[in-house]
Scaffold this motif. Structure first.
Motif, short mmCIF file in Angstrom:
data_model
loop_
_atom_site.label_atom_id
_atom_site.label_comp_id
_atom_site.label_asym_id
_atom_site.label_seq_id
_atom_site.Cartn_x
_atom_site.Cartn_y
_atom_site.Cartn_z
N ALA A 102 3.62 -14.06 2.30
CA ALA A 102 3.10 -13.50 3.55
C ALA A 102 4.28 -12.94 4.32
O ALA A 102 4.69 -13.48 5.34
CB ALA A 102 2.36 -14.56 4.35
N GLN A 103 4.83 -11.84 3.82
CA GLN A 103 6.06 -11.29 4.40
C GLN A 103 5.79 -10.26 5.50
O GLN A 103 6.68 -9.98 6.30
CB GLN A 103 6.91 -10.65 3.29
CG GLN A 103 7.38 -11.65 2.24
CD GLN A 103 8.23 -10.99 1.17
OE1 GLN A 103 8.23 -9.76 1.05
NE2 GLN A 103 8.93 -11.78 0.39
N MET A 104 4.60 -9.66 5.48
CA MET A 104 4.33 -8.61 6.47
C MET A 104 3.88 -9.26 7.77
O MET A 104 2.78 -9.80 7.86
CB MET A 104 3.27 -7.64 5.95
CG MET A 104 3.06 -6.45 6.86
SD MET A 104 4.60 -5.60 7.32
CE MET A 104 5.22 -5.09 5.72
N GLY A 105 4.74 -9.20 8.79
CA GLY A 105 4.47 -9.88 10.05
C GLY A 105 4.18 -8.95 11.19
O GLY A 105 4.65 -9.20 12.31
N ARG A 106 3.42 -7.87 10.95
CA ARG A 106 3.04 -6.97 12.03
C ARG A 106 1.71 -6.32 11.72
O ARG A 106 1.28 -6.26 10.56
CB ARG A 106 4.11 -5.91 12.27
CG ARG A 106 4.33 -4.97 11.10
CD ARG A 106 5.41 -3.94 11.41
NE ARG A 106 5.69 -3.06 10.29
CZ ARG A 106 5.01 -1.93 10.03
NH1 ARG A 106 4.01 -1.58 10.83
NH2 ARG A 106 5.32 -1.18 9.00
N ASP A 108 -0.94 -3.54 10.93
CA ASP A 108 -0.94 -2.31 10.12
C ASP A 108 0.27 -2.21 9.20
O ASP A 108 0.67 -1.11 8.81
CB ASP A 108 -1.02 -1.07 11.01
CG ASP A 108 -2.46 -0.64 11.26
OD1 ASP A 108 -3.36 -1.17 10.58
OD2 ASP A 108 -2.69 0.18 12.16
N GLY A 109 0.86 -3.33 8.84
CA GLY A 109 1.93 -3.31 7.86
C GLY A 109 1.36 -3.33 6.45
O GLY A 109 0.16 -3.25 6.23
N GLY A 110 2.24 -3.45 5.46
CA GLY A 110 1.82 -3.46 4.06
C GLY A 110 1.22 -4.79 3.65
O GLY A 110 1.72 -5.47 2.74
N ILE A 111 0.12 -5.16 4.29
CA ILE A 111 -0.49 -6.47 4.08
C ILE A 111 -1.02 -6.62 2.66
O ILE A 111 -1.06 -7.72 2.11
CB ILE A 111 -1.59 -6.70 5.13
CG1 ILE A 111 -0.93 -6.92 6.51
CG2 ILE A 111 -2.49 -7.86 4.77
CD1 ILE A 111 -1.91 -6.99 7.65
N TRP A 135 -6.42 -8.86 5.95
CA TRP A 135 -5.68 -9.91 6.65
C TRP A 135 -4.85 -10.68 5.63
O TRP A 135 -5.31 -10.96 4.51
CB TRP A 135 -6.64 -10.89 7.33
CG TRP A 135 -7.51 -10.26 8.37
CD1 TRP A 135 -7.22 -10.08 9.69
CD2 TRP A 135 -8.82 -9.72 8.18
NE1 TRP A 135 -8.25 -9.46 10.34
CE2 TRP A 135 -9.26 -9.22 9.44
CE3 TRP A 135 -9.67 -9.59 7.09
CZ2 TRP A 135 -10.49 -8.63 9.62
CZ3 TRP A 135 -10.90 -8.99 7.25
CH2 TRP A 135 -11.31 -8.52 8.51
N ASN A 136 -3.60 -11.02 6.01
CA ASN A 136 -2.81 -11.89 5.15
C ASN A 136 -2.88 -13.32 5.67
O ASN A 136 -3.57 -13.61 6.67
CB ASN A 136 -1.37 -11.39 5.03
CG ASN A 136 -0.60 -11.48 6.34
OD1 ASN A 136 -1.09 -11.99 7.35
ND2 ASN A 136 0.64 -10.98 6.33
N THR A 137 -2.16 -14.21 5.04
CA THR A 137 -2.30 -15.63 5.38
C THR A 137 -1.60 -15.98 6.69
O THR A 137 -1.77 -17.10 7.20
CB THR A 137 -1.73 -16.51 4.26
OG1 THR A 137 -0.39 -16.11 3.96
CG2 THR A 137 -2.58 -16.38 3.00
N GLN A 138 -0.82 -15.05 7.25
CA GLN A 138 -0.28 -15.26 8.59
C GLN A 138 -1.27 -14.82 9.67
O GLN A 138 -1.03 -15.04 10.85
CB GLN A 138 1.03 -14.48 8.79
CG GLN A 138 2.21 -15.03 8.03
CD GLN A 138 3.49 -14.36 8.49
OE1 GLN A 138 3.91 -14.52 9.64
NE2 GLN A 138 4.13 -13.60 7.62
N GLY A 139 -2.36 -14.18 9.24
CA GLY A 139 -3.35 -13.72 10.19
C GLY A 139 -3.10 -12.33 10.73
O GLY A 139 -3.80 -11.87 11.63
#
Length: 961
Positions: A102-106, A108-111, A135-139
């Motif tokens: 879960a590296q994309m932390g913004r 509209d990023g490359g989720i 949605w990624n696992t960071q939400g």
């Protein structure tokens, strides 16, 4: 944002009768979203009792992902709905949660590169346009709107979607409530009872990537033809949510504590059919508790601006702002919008009005004064003090003027300059407080340019393109093949009107007496830098070098008309910050030529170019009974034109690139003659000064489209001196049933020229009034011959559906064929080869000598005889080139007609008795068509074998005898 017309109801009604699991003949799954009276709590734990009323559905592996797959990890979802939202819960089994990525932390990023869930929604059921959410696992959330079956995508669709994610020891879970207020649908009739739907999972925990899907996709997630069917069983009051948003404007100022605040203004259109008293709230997504509120009363069918004042921001930069629309005393949102806003604080703004374009004085211009206006943007800082404005530079005496600071301050300045030397000059505005301390400074550079060895294109204050000192109306095609094929034909009507086009090199354009636009798009010059073009970063050195090389190659060429910066940047996810830096770099490298982009998001990209060209795709539709309608109303063009002019502060040139091709919707039709002319004249009446229609290959072949555009170009050619003349535009009003008539009236000398367009598919009678027409007794209708009396500055006329009228008081005007003559010619040409056995038969397979299918096969048997349908792209080998037709059932053929401007010799061969046999030959061909008659032969395929000349075939017609 998505734009769907209520007349989708016809298609939706048909599609709603299709019962899953069949959509377009393919087996797809079907799911239900039962109605719930109690919405689930969105906390990421799908253990609410209400979820038990919804069936659980499982995902399988994407077909291309099956080879070498790891063990399938269970992924299931449930769906519920009420009148406000669609609710989804997802469970993802994960035996290695510590390896979750879960590296994309913004936003509209490359989720999709993380462990993630993606949802695809098409409430219309058409399978053409859809929402894509992830949605990624960071939400963190990703959202876009996709059109043309996923061919075009725009990140500019952003939604406020309550959601929550929980990661446990053996699974991770997601809950989301997708509010109908976030969808831009116009009414219930635009929605199918069966939505197109799919839910997918990307699992990257570990070393491999596993792709799971509910619908049986083959190659990737964007395959709407294979999406499943979701039965949404709630009674959704769609008309409640029928609002449209315009561009968001902001005025930023500094507060006493040093923080920034902004007044946000946005037009809102009420399509709900009911007068509404509204409360509009704005807040930063990062700080939702602090809200700014505005109110307005909005009558049904009207649009007005609302302002939310004093929204506080933590600092400058890009900030996500949310807008929510409520009934004045309501608690449920009627419409929601999320938008990234650039917050930039400036105390002052300089608007240079002379010279008009790019602050440059060109060799063909005479400028005797530097003039403009300085505006104080932050009235909170207007507490005494002064404003100083000055012009300085080498070779001139410095000039300055002073004014006291005050709230709402706007100061006009004018500095005389006679025989200004070539060079750069500095225009400076400085604000000081009462103690004499500088509190704000703004500078602009003014340049007097030397002569150029090549062409010069710029924009004048009437927003005309000025090419080598002469204002022109841009008339060209957003295409390559049509121009090179048809414009060089002896029958080409419009070749003399084409003056600028995209797709021709300057050398090619110059040979034809035109100007060409050269692309400096990142995707073309530097594909490896495309990922960076989607970010707010500086231009990569490799891309800058490619731009510099391209500019150096062409900037002195006499055939260069300008630079194409980006094609649909909003659909490609290009960063406005990145594109603006491309624009600034181009201005630095080449001040002598305009830049152009084609796009539908002026609120993001208007500051990134000199010429902005919207591309409205209205998509004509044709029912089985022959009735025609538009998926998007003709007024869409008017709205887009006005939006560009407003956002560009009438400083950006406005062109138009309407889509005239047959869209990919199953029942879409090629735009006919009347529809095409109406599109183009609607744009002209609303400010467009350039026309670059876009069409695919089938459009180049359409007589309807071709002659509609050519007749329009011919009229532009004759009206150009009038429409580009400085000033002369007069106020005009048109009163009709439904206010469907758009007008442009221009007075040049003593003569009046009036353009009126009925943007409705229904006939309209209109009364058109202007003081400029009061001296006139009658107006002549061009290309018609009729005269219309003028009474006290008014005329009354009846317009057919999508009808256009060109009126003038001038008694002498260049001869042009009447529109009825043009229509008669189109119909004659369409009938000319319709009795051919293969006329427009989509089941006929066309192949070429290199073993591949011919490009746009219908082009060689669609009845169009004066435009290339096939041009050989493979160099001759030992074997001759050939064009082959095959059909499913045997046909008896005895006559073949071949239309070509370039063939000198060919054979006709038929496949009979298991081998190819020559049935006719032509030698020493000197005519544009050759008819070969031979003893009838029964066959399933035939071919034209090239024996001499250039392998270009316009049309092939096949007859029994």
């Amino acid at each position: 944002m998505i734009r769907l017309d209520s007349r989708n109801r016809n298609l939706c009604a048909v599609l709603s009768l299709l019962v899953a699991p069949l959509i377009y003949g393919q087996e797809v799954p079907s799911a239900r979203a039962p109605e719930t009276k109690t919405p689930p709590v969105i906390d990421g734990l799908p253990d609410d009792e209400v979820w038990k009323s919804a069936q659980e559905y499982g995902l399988t592996v994407l077909q291309r992902n099956k080879e070498g797959q790891r063990p399938l990890q269970s992924t299931t979802f449930r769906a519920l709905a009420d009148e406000e939202a669609l609710y989804l819960s997802v469970r993802c089994a994960e035996p290695a949660p510590q390896l979750i990525k879960a590296q994309m932390g913004r936003h509209d990023g490359g989720i999709s590169h993380d462990d993630s869930i993606e949802v695809f929604l098409d409430p219309t059921g058409l399978g053409v346009e859809y929402y894509h959410l992830a949605w990624n696992t960071q939400g963190f959330q990703f959202d876009l709107y996709a059109g043309e079956k996923g061919n075009t995508k725009t990140i500019s669709f952003d939604a406020l979607i309550p959601h929550a994610v929980r990661v446990g020891q053996a699974e991770w879970t997601l809950e989301a409530a997708i509010p109908f207020a976030a969808l831009r649908l116009t009414d219930k009739a635009a929605v199918s009872p069966k939505w197109r739907f799919n839910l997918t999972r990307t699992r990257v925990a570990g070393n491999a990537v596993d792709l799971y899907t509910w619908a049986p996709l083959r190659y990737g997630f964007h395959e709407p033809d294979r999406f499943g069917a979701l039965q949404v069983e709630a009674d959704i009051p769609w008309m409640r949510y029928a609002f449209q948003f315009g561009a968001l404007a902001r005025q930023v100022y500094s507060k006493a504590d040093g923080s920034l605040a902004a007044d946000l203004t946005m037009p809102i259109e009420n399509r709900t059919g009911t007068n509404r008293d509204l409360r509009v709230e704005a807040f930063c997504v990062e700080a939702p508790a602090a809200k700014s509120t505005g109110t307005l009363s909005l009558a049904a069918g009207t649009s007005e601006r609302v302002t939310m004042r004093g929204l506080t921001f933590a600092g400058s930069g890009k900030r996500d702002v949310a807008i929510e629309v409520y009934e004045a005393s309501g608690k449920r949102p009627l419409a929601t919008l999320r938008q990234a806003v650039q917050i930039e604080y400036r105390l002052l703004e300089i608007d240079v009005r002379q010279p008009f374009y790019r602050n440059n004085i060109y060799p063909d211009e005479t400028v005797n004064a530097i003039a403009g206006r300085v505006t104080l943007l932050d009235s909170t800082r207007a507490k005494g003090g002064s404003l100083s404005i000055g012009l300085s530079g080498d070779g001139i005496a410095s000039q300055s003027s002073d004014a006291p600071l005050g709230a709402g301050l706007s100061v006009d300045f004018q500095f005389p300059v006679q025989n200004l030397p070539i060079g750069s000059y500095r225009l400076t505005a400085v604000a000081k407080d009462s103690a004499g301390t500088e509190i704000g400074r703004m500078e602009e550079t003014i340049r007097r340019l030397p002569e150029s060895t090549g062409s010069i294109t710029r924009v004048d204050r009437d927003l005309n393109l000025v090419a080598n000192g002469r204002p022109i109306l841009v008339a060209g095609w957003y295409a390559y093949g049509y121009l090179m094929g048809h414009a060089q034909s002896a029958e080409a009507r419009s070749s003399r009107q084409l003056n600028l086009t995209l797709g021709l090199s300057p050398e090619q354009a110059h040979r034809k007496g035109m100007l060409g636009i050269v692309s400096v798009e990142c995707a073309i010059l530097c594909p490896e830098a495309v990922p960076l073009s989607k970010q707010d970063v500086d231009l990569p050195p490799a891309y800058k070098e490619k731009i510099r090389e391209t500019v150096e190659r062409y900037r002195h060429h006499p055939g260069l008309g300008g630079w194409y910066l980006s094609d649909e940047p909003g659909s490609q996810g290009v960063s406005p910050v990145f594109l603006k830096r491309v624009y600034e770099y181009m201005r630095e490298l080449d001040p002598y030529h305009v830049t152009v982009i084609v796009d539908l998001h002026p609120e993001e990209f208007i500051d990134c170019t000199d010429v902005y060209s919207p591309h409205p795709f209205l998509t004509p539709m044709e029912e089985a009974d022959g009735r025609r309608w538009m998926r998007r109303p003709m007024t869409t063009i008017r709205d887009e034109m006005r939006e560009v002019l407003e956002l560009g502060k009438r400083r950006k040139a406005l062109w138009v690139t309407p889509g005239l091709h047959r869209d990919i919707v199953p029942t879409a039709s090629q735009a006919n003659f009347e529809e095409t002319r109406c599109m183009l004249y609607t744009a002209l009446a609303n400010g467009s000064k350039g026309f670059m229609p876009y069409t695919r290959g089938e459009g180049w072949q359409s007589y309807e489209t071709r002659y509609a555009v050519e007749s329009f170009f011919e009229e532009l050619y004759n009206l150009e001196p009038i429409l580009t003349a400085e000033g002369g535009v007069a106020d005009v009003t048109a009163v009709s049933d439904g206010k469907a008539v758009d007008c442009l009236l221009k007075r040049v000398g003593k003569e009046v020229y009036l353009i009126a367009v009925n943007t409705s598919p229904e006939p309209k009678e209109a009364v058109i009034t202007s003081d400029a027409m009061k001296p006139c007794r009658a107006l002549t209708v061009l290309r018609d011959g009729a005269t219309v009396p003028v009474e006290n500055g008014s005329i009354r006329d009846r317009f057919p559906g999508y009808g256009t009228r060109l009126y003038t008081s001038a008694r002498i005007f260049p001869y042009m064929a009447t529109l009825s003559d043009v229509r008669e010619e189109i119909e004659w040409r369409k009938r000319h080869t319709r009795d051919s056995l293969i006329f427009n038969d989509r089941s006929v397979i066309v192949r070429t000598s290199d073993g591949r299918k011919a490009y746009i096969p219908l082009n060689t048997h669609n009845g169009v005889t004066d435009h290339p349908g096939w041009i050989a792209t493979t160099p001759p080998k030992d074997e001759p080139l050939w064009l082959e037709y095959s059909w499913r059932k045997p046909l008896t053929i005895g006559r073949v007609v071949v239309y070509s401007d370039t063939l000198t010799a060919f054979d006709v061969e038929a496949f009979a008795g298991g081998t190819w046999k020559a049935v006719g030959e032509a030698r020493d061909v000197r005519a544009p068509s050759v008819t070969l008659t031979f003893p009838p032969v029964e066959t399933v395929k035939m071919r034209i074998v090239i024996r001499g000349g250039v392998a270009e075939i316009n049309e092939v017609a096949v007859y029994a005898e």
